[in-house]
Design a protein around this motif. Structure first.
Motif: not given
Length: 334
Positions: A80-82, A100-102, A130-135, A144-145
């Motif tokens: 999902a990141v790649m 990243v939101s899940l 860097d992972i800097v936030g999400g929900d 779901a991603i």
């Protein structure tokens, strides 16, 4: 009465033209009609006199984009990141951050999410992101991603999809069709497993490469760096997510050109060809339409021919033509 008429009329209108009838590309284009946003085009925002910033988003839905029967959560997080980083590289940019939101159903435990995020962190570390936030929210139907990648590039290095010109060379990185054949293999073994009452183990011997291309793809930042070192700036570029033919059509449509691609020059891995034969599929069709390769498709001026020939893991597969000549595949038999 008015409310009932409105509901019936809305349902009838929906039935006349559905998302699947239009297809993904046409449906998305229709949704954004009349807005400043241009779907499938590179969107950059100027932050200073010399730099641009962009963001790209992808959403993955369980049962549509992945099947947890055979997709380990750690691999899912990695992929999902790649996929998002690949979008940034495809614009000749450098990915910097992701959010990243899940949406998570109650069948997932804390350990499951830790596995998912372990894969995401592994992908981020490999590309210094860097992972800097999400929900996070609840889901009634599964997992779901949604990931948004943020990147930047010097203004004079940005590559769009609409810059291809007549006589430009068409190039691809790596090889094509392996991810699709990996998916076919996984689906076959899943069907065998689900249809057996005994504890049958899947047979993946000798096919590890195909599985890796499907479950653990790599964003081709190495190719972007190699192009920079060779002093080559592509005139147009995309990553291959929906298949070579689809992406090349995007470039030609937006550039106002045609193209010629030579079947004999499409790069294939030996395992891809063997698996296609086992499934009684045309291997060229798999390479052209399979998708999820996440290799880079790009065009360069003909003057860069010698430089391209010297690059590792890059294959010249055709050239750009005038628009009125259309887009065509030159088969092995001519």
């Amino acid at each position: 009465t008015i409310l009932l008429y409105f509901c019936i009329n809305t349902i009838q209108n929906m039935a006349e033209e559905t998302f699947s009838d239009l297809g993904r590309v046409e449906a998305i284009a229709k949704l954004y009609e009349g807005t400043p946003y241009k779907p499938f085009e590179s969107s950059w925002f100027e932050t200073s006199g010399k730099a641009y910033v962009t963001q790209q988003s992808r959403t993955f839905i369980e049962g549509i984009d992945f099947d947890l029967v055979y997709f380990p959560l750690k691999h899912l997080g990695y992929k999902a990141v790649m996929v998002n980083l690949s979008d940034i590289y495809a614009m000749n940019g450098t990915p910097r951050q992701i959010t990243v939101s899940l949406a998570i159903s109650k069948r997932f435990g804390v350990e499951d999410l830790e596995e998912l995020y372990a894969g995401m962190r592994l992908a981020c570390e490999a590309h210094h992101v860097d992972i800097v936030g999400g929900d996070t929210t609840s889901s009634l139907t599964g997992l779901a991603i949604s990931i948004t990648a943020i990147g930047d590039a010097p203004k004079d290095k940005v590559v769009y999809r609409n810059g291809a010109h007549e006589t430009d060379l068409i190039c691809v990185s790596g090889n094509l069709g392996a991810a699709y054949m990996g998916l076919q293999l996984l689906e076959r073994e899943k069907n065998v497993f689900m249809g057996e009452s005994t504890n049958v183990q899947p047979d993946f011997a000798g096919k590890e490469y195909l599985l890796e291309r499907q479950l653990k793809p790599e964003a081709r930042g190495d190719i972007i760096r190699a192009l920079a070192e060779a002093d080559i700036k592509p005139t147009a570029m995309m990553d291959i997510s929906d298949g070579l033919s689809s992406e090349l059509m995007h470039i030609c449509r937006q550039s106002g050109t045609g193209c010629r691609v030579y079947e004999e020059h499409i790069p294939l891995d030996y395992q891809t060809a063997v698996m296609a034969e086992e499934f009684n599929m045309n291997v060229s069709t798999c390479a052209l339409n399979g998708g999820e390769d996440y290799e880079l498709l790009f065009t360069v001026p003909i003057a860069d021919h010698e430089k391209i020939e010297q690059m590792k893991d890059v294959k010249l597969i055709g050239h750009i033509t005038k628009q009125d000549l259309g887009c065509a595949l030159i088969t092995r038999d001519g």
